[in-house]
Scaffold this active site. Sequence first.
Site, PDB file in Angstrom:
ATOM      1  N   GLU A   1     -44.159  34.312 -39.984  1.00 16.05           N
ATOM      2  CA  GLU A   1     -42.749  34.861 -40.196  1.00 16.05           C
ATOM      3  C   GLU A   1     -42.734  36.244 -39.368  1.00 16.05           C
ATOM      4  OE1 GLU A   1     -44.830  33.747 -42.243  1.00 16.05           O
ATOM      5  OE2 GLU A   1     -44.075  32.357 -43.772  1.00 16.05           O
TER       6      GLU A   1
ATOM      7  N   ASP B   1     -40.230  21.140 -49.225  1.00 18.74           N
ATOM      8  CA  ASP B   1     -41.327  20.839 -50.681  1.00 18.74           C
ATOM      9  C   ASP B   1     -40.897  22.102 -51.628  1.00 18.74           C
ATOM     10  OD1 ASP B   1     -42.476  22.848 -49.077  1.00 18.74           O
ATOM     11  OD2 ASP B   1     -44.505  22.206 -49.618  1.00 18.74           O
TER      12      ASP B   1
END
Length: 329
Positions: free
Chosen positions: A275, A190
């Site tokens: 992350e 996205d």
Amino acid sequence: MRMRLKLKTVFVLYFTVSLLGLIYALMQLGQRCDCRGHDMSKDQQISQLRGELQKLQEHIKTELNKKTDVPKIYVITPTYARLVQKAELTRLSHTFLHVPQLHWIVVEDAPQPTLLVTDFLAASGLTYTHLHKLTPKDRKLQEGDPSWLKPRGAEQRNEGLRWLREMGAAAEGKEAAALEEAVVYFADDDNTYSLQLFEEMRYTYRVSVWPVGLVGGMKFERPVVEDGKVVRFHTGWRPNRPFPIDMAGFAVSLRLILTSPQARFDGDAQMGFLESSFLQHLVTMDELEPKADLCTKVLVWHTRTEKPKMKREDALQKQGLGSDPDVEV
Ligand code: UGA
Ligand code: MN
């Protein structure tokens, strides 16, 4: 007799051809020449030449884009079925079509590959690998859960890494040497990616980093660079996380991924630590390679697509008048 006939035929043919030639020449005399240059003002000529120059420059650029002697970029994209999926994948694929030497690893969050994604990839014109890995139910967001509750795309990115490591282990000779140079990027379906971003990451020794726009409730988040080194991060939330950086803000050399088998995404990571769960196996802050003009340019945006409202569709469906389910959206 036969001889005379032949001579006569030749003569008639010769006469016809000459006559046709003469008529053609006379017709040309009456025509205006295509000499626009004579009728144009200097300004018009300049703007015409400018136009031609621009066309030539674009042509050179597209030719350069076909180059094959640059490091490969492996892009891993997790994706899942929803109303906007095909629209997102279309937008993404059209960006990737402009990037030389890109290999797209699409990992569906599904129990098996879907027809929509299979057909979509086959028609995409891209080099791709189509994988799937279903997120276990206890790790998946449920309808009504806030979006930050559980990490998204973790299992799928790990599946992409598994494929890369398997491919890496099987590669030999020239192929193996090319993999040494390659880079891996995690591109959610996205976000919005500029073409320049891919050229920034293409030459990555360990882990390269850059700013991400419209993320974390900020205009942008970014690594802060002093004397060419990343010294801290500009972020509005928990700056002391090991790597307070969005998925879209870094790329890793394939060599490093292949030599660090323990590096993977932790599907149980706390909010904002996904992350870090991966990067802390690979680098220290000191080793990060700042790109995008020492992290001063925003070349990727953490855009999020609005969920389409289906109020009218639902109402029509109740009356048996819903949109044809055989039409793929
Ligand atoms: C932010 C980060 O940009 C993501 O990279 C990170 O995975 C996520 O937070 C997180 O903390 O888990 P956000 O926009 O909130 O992103 O996440 P999404 O775009 O909804 O999902 C990230 C990727 O996972 C997308 O490519 C999406 O298609 C995929 N996804 C999402 C699945 O494969 N399955 C899902 O159930 C949901
Ligand atoms: Mn997103």
